[in-house]
Design a protein around this motif. Structure first.
Motif, short mmCIF file in Angstrom:
data_model
loop_
_atom_site.label_atom_id
_atom_site.label_comp_id
_atom_site.label_asym_id
_atom_site.label_seq_id
_atom_site.Cartn_x
_atom_site.Cartn_y
_atom_site.Cartn_z
N LYS A 231 0.85 -1.18 0.00
CA LYS A 231 0.00 0.00 0.00
C LYS A 231 0.89 1.24 0.00
N LYS A 232 0.63 2.12 -0.94
CA LYS A 232 1.41 3.34 -1.05
C LYS A 232 0.48 4.54 -1.00
N VAL A 233 1.05 5.69 -0.71
CA VAL A 233 0.28 6.93 -0.72
C VAL A 233 1.07 7.97 -1.52
N ARG A 234 0.33 8.92 -2.05
CA ARG A 234 0.96 10.05 -2.74
C ARG A 234 0.10 11.29 -2.51
N GLU B 243 5.64 4.24 0.44
CA GLU B 243 4.93 3.17 1.15
C GLU B 243 4.20 3.74 2.36
N LYS B 244 2.96 3.33 2.50
CA LYS B 244 2.14 3.84 3.59
C LYS B 244 2.77 3.50 4.94
N ALA B 245 3.39 2.34 5.00
CA ALA B 245 4.00 1.90 6.26
C ALA B 245 5.09 2.85 6.73
N ALA B 246 5.73 3.56 5.78
CA ALA B 246 6.77 4.52 6.17
C ALA B 246 6.20 5.66 6.99
N GLN C 88 -4.39 6.90 -1.64
CA GLN C 88 -3.83 5.57 -1.37
C GLN C 88 -3.99 4.70 -2.61
N PHE C 89 -2.94 3.92 -2.93
CA PHE C 89 -3.01 3.00 -4.06
C PHE C 89 -2.14 1.80 -3.78
N ASP C 90 -2.39 0.73 -4.53
CA ASP C 90 -1.61 -0.50 -4.40
C ASP C 90 -0.60 -0.59 -5.53
#
Length: 849
Positions: A211-214, A263-266, A289-291
Motif C-alpha cells: 500500500k502506497k500513498v501520494r 509506502e504507507k507503512a513509512a 492511497q493506491f496498491d
C-alpha cells in the motif's frame, strides 16, 4: 508407452490453396494419448509448437494445453473440435523440453499430461476455473494503453460493487460480454497489464502488493502546497505527516516522484506520526492511497556485486583441472569430495567457464534450505544473471524465472528438483550437488521422477556436461564411476587448515542403566555442549523426527490415539497443543484424560525436535536455541531467516531434522550431536544402511569447517553396529565395498532395476483382490522370479486408502527394461478394465528410493 512428436510446422498456405490444419495437444490430464483439435483457418499462421492454446474438453471444461505437433490429418475416432484461442505467439515450452517430457512419461510410466502438470507453473495453466482480477497496479487515469469497448466492459464488471479484489471466472466474463469468443479480450487485457489470472481452486499466490500513498495532484504545485499548510496549521498531527512525506518524496523536483509515492507503512509505522492522521488525510483527499505490485524476486541487485573474485587452492585447482580432463571423454563426472573440501568454489569456477562459452547452467540442490545459503554466494559472483527456482517462491516468481530462461535473462539457475523442467535450450553444464539425496525423488503425485536422472537425460539430449558432487555418493553412482561409465575425481582433504572432525560413540544403554541420562542427552553430550557454548562456539543437534513426541499413551489401559485416515499414531505438537498425523495432516485436540478408561495418566512417549528444543531452553537457559524442521520452515523466507540468525550467531544451538545434514556451511560450529542414531539404521529398507551412513557423515561434516577442531557425538544403544566403524573413520570406500557386496548377493540396484506398484482402495478386500489379479498378470508376463508380493506395506493405510505393494526386479538391459515396462502397463490395464476395480488406484514408481 512410446511417445514422439512431429516438430515440422507447416508453412501457412495462400487462401486459394486452403489447407485445414490439425494440432495434437498435451492436455494437463492423465490421458494416455495426445488429443487432436482443428485449427481455425484464420489462425493457421499463429499456431506455435510449444505454445499454449485454449480448448474445450468434454462438455463444459475449458483448458489450456501445449501444442505438440501440427499436421493435416484429422483424427479417425472422433470429430475434432476447434481450438478456441491461441494464448502465445512464441513457445513457452521448447522442443528440447517436449523431447525430455516424452522421455519422462515413458521412463516413469506416467502420462504426458501428468508431466506437463508437474512442469508448468500454475500461472501458465488456465482452465474454466481460472479467474480474472484487476491488476493491483492498474490506474485508469494514468494507464498508457487505451481500452476497447469489450475490454472496458470487463474492467467495469471487475470494478463494480464493494468487494475488494473482485474476480470473475472465464465463463462469467463470457456472460458479461455476451459472446462466445471472448478469450482474446482477456489475453489483450493481460498484455496491457490491466488484469491478471489465477487458479481459484489451486491456492494460487496473488502478486505481492504494498500500500502506497501520494499527494493529491492538485497539491503538487508550490502555491497549492502553501495553501494546504495553512489549512493544516491547527492540525499538528496531519501537518507532521505531510511534512514527513515531503521530506521523503521530492515533489518540487519531480512530479513523477510524487506519482510513484511512498509506502504507507513509512508513515504509519513512524514512532512520532499518527496512523489515524494518515488515514484522515486519505479520507479527506489530501493523500491518495493506491496498491503497487513489488517483486518478491530477490535477484534485482546491482550488478556491481558481480564478478567477485576468489582464488582456488592448489588442491581445488587440481580437482577442477581433473574434472575438465574427464569431460573430454565423459559426459558425466562424479566429484567425490569429503565434507568441507570446497566443492562449491570448484562449481563456481566451472560455471564461469561455461558462461564464457555462451552456454546456460543448471545448478541443482536437494533442499530449499541449501539454496538460501548458496544463492548469496552465487549472487556475489553472477549478479542478475542468476535465477532461483523452488516451491517457496510464489507462482509469479516461478513464471518470471521460466520466462527469464526463455529470453536468456537468466543464464544460471539454481533450484531444487522442479528446476529440471525449465525451458533450457543451450545447456553447457549441469551440476547436481549432494547427488545422493533422496530429496531429488518425487514420491507423489506422478511423475515419480528422480531429478538427478532427469537432469542426466536432459544434459544428454542437449549435449551438456554433467557434474555430480557428493561426499557420500549414491552406491549406484559410485558403481557407474568405478565401472568407467562416469569420470571420477576425488578430493580427500578439507579446504584450508580444517581437518575432519573427531567422532565419538556414546552408549545410551549404559547411561540409562547408570541413570545418568539427562532427558535425552548423555552426560558426555551435555558436558560437551556446555563447554562449546562457554567458548562462544555453536552446536548442531540432529534428530530425525519432528514434533514434540511421536505419540501419547495412557499408562493405565495402554490407549494410543491413532489417525482416523492412516494406520499411524498421532504425534504431539506442543506449540499448537494438538495431535497431528504426519501423513495426511489430520489433527485433533490433546486430550486431558484417556477416552478409553477415563484416566488422567496420559503421557507423551519418545521425543522429536520440538521436545529437544523445549528441554534445552530449560537445561541451558543461556543458550539461544532455534529449530529447523518442516514445522518451522513453512513460511517462504523462514529457511533464510533461521540460517541467517545462526550465521550471525544470534542463535548458538540449532536443532533439526535431516535438513541440517545437507551441505550447510557454518564457520563457528564445533560440535554436532546425533541424538538417536538407531532409529535411522533399523528402518526396513534395503537402502537403510546407505542412508544412515550418508546422514551421519553429512551431519558430522557440519563441524569444524573453518579451522576449528570439530567434534561429533553419536548417541546409540548399539555401538557395535558395523556402520559406525566406517562412519568414525570416514571411510566411504570400505562402506561402498561392503554395501555393493550385499546388493550383488541379494539382487538390488545397481545390479537390478526395481519398479514398485502400489494398489490403493478404500475397501481392504477389494484392494487385495485387485493386487492379486495384478500380480498374476505380471507373473504371466515377466515370470515368478521377477515379481515379489503382493504385501501390505509397514504403513498399510494412508488417507483412508488401504495399500498393497508389488515389487518387480528387472535386468538393467535397455531392451529388456523397455519390453518389461510395456508388460507392466498392459497388466495394469487388465486390472483397470475389470468393472469391480474401476475405483482402484494404481501407481507405478520406477527406481523407488
Amino acid at each position: 508407452m512410446s511417445l514422439s512428436f512431429d516438430f515440422v510446422q507447416p508453412a501457412p498456405e495462400a487462401a486459394a490453396d486452403r489447407i485445414t490444419l490439425f494440432a495434437d495437444v498435451i492436455l494437463p490430464l492423465p490421458l494416455p494419448r495426445l488429443y487432436t483439435y482443428r485449427v481455425p483457418f484464420e489462425l493457421s499462421d499463429q499456431v506455435v509448437i510449444g505454445g499454449r492454446v485454449l480448448v474445450q474438453f468434454g462438455a463444459k471444461r475449458t483448458l489450456s494445453c501445449i501444442v505438440a505437433a501440427v499436421h493435416q490429418t484429422p483424427p479417425a475416432a472422433y470429430q475434432a473440435k476447434y481450438i478456441l484461442e491461441f494464448i502465445d505467439d512464441a513457445p513457452v515450452v521448447t522442443q528440447p523440453q517436449l523431447k525430455l517430457f516424452a522421455w519422462i512419461a515413458e521412463y516413469y510410466l506416467c502420462t504426458l499430461g501428468e508431466v506437463i502438470n508437474a512442469a508448468l507453473p500454475s500461472a501458465l495453466k488456465l482452465s474454466s476455473e481460472s479467474r480474472v482480477q484487476l491488476h493491483p497496479a492498474y490506474e485508469p487515469k494514468t494507464h498508457p494503453y487505451p481500452l476497447g469497448e469489450q475490454e472496458q466492459k470487463v474492467v467495469d464488471a471487475l470494478s463494480t460493487g464493494e468487494e475488494v479484489g473482485k474476480s470473475l471466472t472465464f465463463t462469467e466474463v463470457g456472460e458479461v460480454l455476451g459472446i462466445a469468443s471472448f478469450h482474446k479480450y482477456i489475453k489483450s487485457l493481460m498484455q496491457k497489464d490491466v488484469v491478471f489470472l489465477f487458479e481459484h481452486l489451486k491456492d494460487k499466490f496473488s502478486p505481492k502488493v504494498v500500500k502506497k500513498v501520494r499527494l493529491a495532484h492538485r497539491y503538487v504545485a508550490e502555491a497549492a502546497l502553501e495553501e494546504l499548510f495553512g489549512q493544516l496549521a491547527s492540525k499538528a498531527k496531519q501537518l507532521d505527516v505531510v511534512m514527513r512525506y515531503l521530506q521523503r518524496v521530492p515533489v518540487y523536483q519531480s512530479e513523477h516522484a510524487n506519482h510513484r509515492g511512498l509506502e504507507k507503512a513509512a508513515l504509519t509505522s513512524a514512532p512520532h506520526l499518527s496512523p489515524s492522521a494518515v488515514n484522515t488525510l486519505i479520507k479527506n483527499g489530501i493523500l491518495e492511497q493506491f496498491d503497487q505490485i513489488v517483486s518478491r524476486f530477490p535477484l534485482d541487485e546491482d550488478d556491481a556485486q558481480a564478478n567477485m573474485h576468489f582464488t582456488l587452492s592448489d588442491t581445488q585447482v587440481e580437482a577442477r583441472d581433473a574434472v575438465m580432463r574427464e569431460f573430454q571423454s565423459k559426459e558425466i563426472v562424479l566429484l567425490h569430495g569429503v565434507t568441507g573440501a570446497g566443492k562449491t568454489e570448484i562449481y563456481i569456477d566451472l560455471i564461469k567457464q561455461a558462461l564464457d562459452g555462451g552456454g546456460q547452467v543448471l545448478y541443482l540442490l536437494p533442499e530449499i534450505a541449501l539454496t538460501a545459503q548458496i544463492v548469496t554466494r552465487l549472487m556475489r559472483v553472477f549478479g542478475s544473471r542468476l535465477g532461483v527456482y523452488h516451491s517457496k517462491f510464489s507462482d509469479n516468481e516461478r513464471v518470471e524465472v521460466w520466462n527469464g530462461v526463455l529470453s536468456g535473462r537468466f543464464q544460471v539457475v539454481v533450484g531444487v528438483r522442479s528446476a529440471v523442467f525449465l525451458p533450457f535450450d543451450n545447456l553447457a553444464l549441469t551440476i547436481v550437488d549432494e547427488e545422493h539425496e533422496s530429496s531429488y525423488k518425487q514420491y507423489d503425485p506422478a511423475p515419480r521422477y528422480n531429478a538427478r536422472e532427469v537432469a542426466l537425460m536432459m544434459a544428454h539430449f542437449q549435449g551438456s556436461k554433467t557434474l555430480l558432487g557428493s561426499a557420500t555418493p549414491a552406491v549406484e553412482t559410485y558403481y557407474q564411476a568405478r565401472a568407467g561409465r562416469y569420470g571420477l575425481v576425488s578430493l580427500t582433504k578439507r579446504f584450508g587448515e580444517a581437518g575432519l572432525p573427531e567422532i565419538v560413540l556414546v552408549d545410551t544403554r549404559k547411561s540409562r542403566e547408570q541413570k545418568t541420562m539427562l532427558n535425552h542427552f548423555t552426560p558426555e553430550l551435555m558436558a560437551e555442549m556446555e563447554s562449546k557454548l562457554a567458548q562462544q562456539e555453536q552446536v548442531i543437534l540432529f534428530q530425525n523426527r519432528r514434533g514434540y513426541a511421536p505419540f501419547i499413551n495412557c499408562l493405565d489401559c495402554g490407549w494410543i490415539p491413532k489417525c482416523t485416515n492412516c494406520a499411524v499414531s498421532l504425534s504431539y505438537h506442543k506449540q499448537a497443543h494438538e495431535l497431528r498425523c504426519h501423513y495426511c495432516g489430520h489433527h485433533d485436540r490433546m486430550p486431558t484424560q484417556c477416552p478409553a478408561c477415563g484416566s488422567r495418566n496420559v503421557k507423551t512417549v519418545g521425543f522429536g525436535t520440538e521436545k529437544i528444543e523445549d528441554d534445552l531452553k530449560v537445561m541451558l537457559p543461556a543458550a539461544q536455541v532455534q529449530r529447523m524442521d518442516l514445522d518451522t520452515t513453512r513460511a517462504k523466507n523462514s529457511y533464510q531467516q533461521i540460517i541467517s540468525d545462526f550465521e550471525q550467531q544470534k542463535t548458538n544451538v540449532l536443532v533439526g531434522t535431516q535438513m541440517v545434514t545437507k551441505g550447510l556451511d557454518f564457520a563457528n560450529v564445533s560440535l554436532v550431536g546425533i541424538i538417536n542414531a538407531d532409529s535411522i539404521i533399523h528402518y526396513p529398507d534395503f537402502r537403510a544402511h546407505e542412508r544412515a551412513f550418508q546422514m551421519f557423515v553429512q551431519v558430522s561434516g557440519r563441524a569444524g569447517r573453518k579451522g576449528k577442531k570439530g567434534r561429533v557425538i553419536i548417541q546409540t544403544a548399539d555401538p557395535e553396529q558395523v556402520i559406525f566403524d566406517k562412519v568414525m573413520r570416514n571411510d566411504y570406500l570400505e562402506f561402498y565395498e561392503y554395501e555393493i557386496t550385499q546388493r550383488r548377493e541379494h539382487g538390488y540396484p545397481p545390479f537390478m532395476r526395481i519398479i514398485r506398484l502400489t494398489v490403493k482402495h478404500v475397501d481392504v478386500t477389494v484392494g487385495e483382490r485387485a493386487a492379486l489379479l495384478l500380480t498374476q498378470e505380471l507373473v504371466d508376463r515377466l515370470g515368478r522370479e521377477a515379481v515379489l508380493g503382493p504385501e501390505a506395506p509397514y504403513i498399510f493405510r494412508i488417507r483412508n486408502f488401504y495399500l498393497q505393494e508389488i515389487t518387480i526386479k528387472l535386468s538393467r538391459e535397455h531392451t529388456v527394461l523397455k519390453a518389461a515396462k510395456a508388460d507392466v502397463l498392459a497388466a495394469m490395464d487388465v486390472v483397470r478394465d475389470q468393472k469391480e476395480f474401476k475405483q482402484v488406484r494404481l501407481a507405478a514408481d520406477v527406481d523407488p528410493m
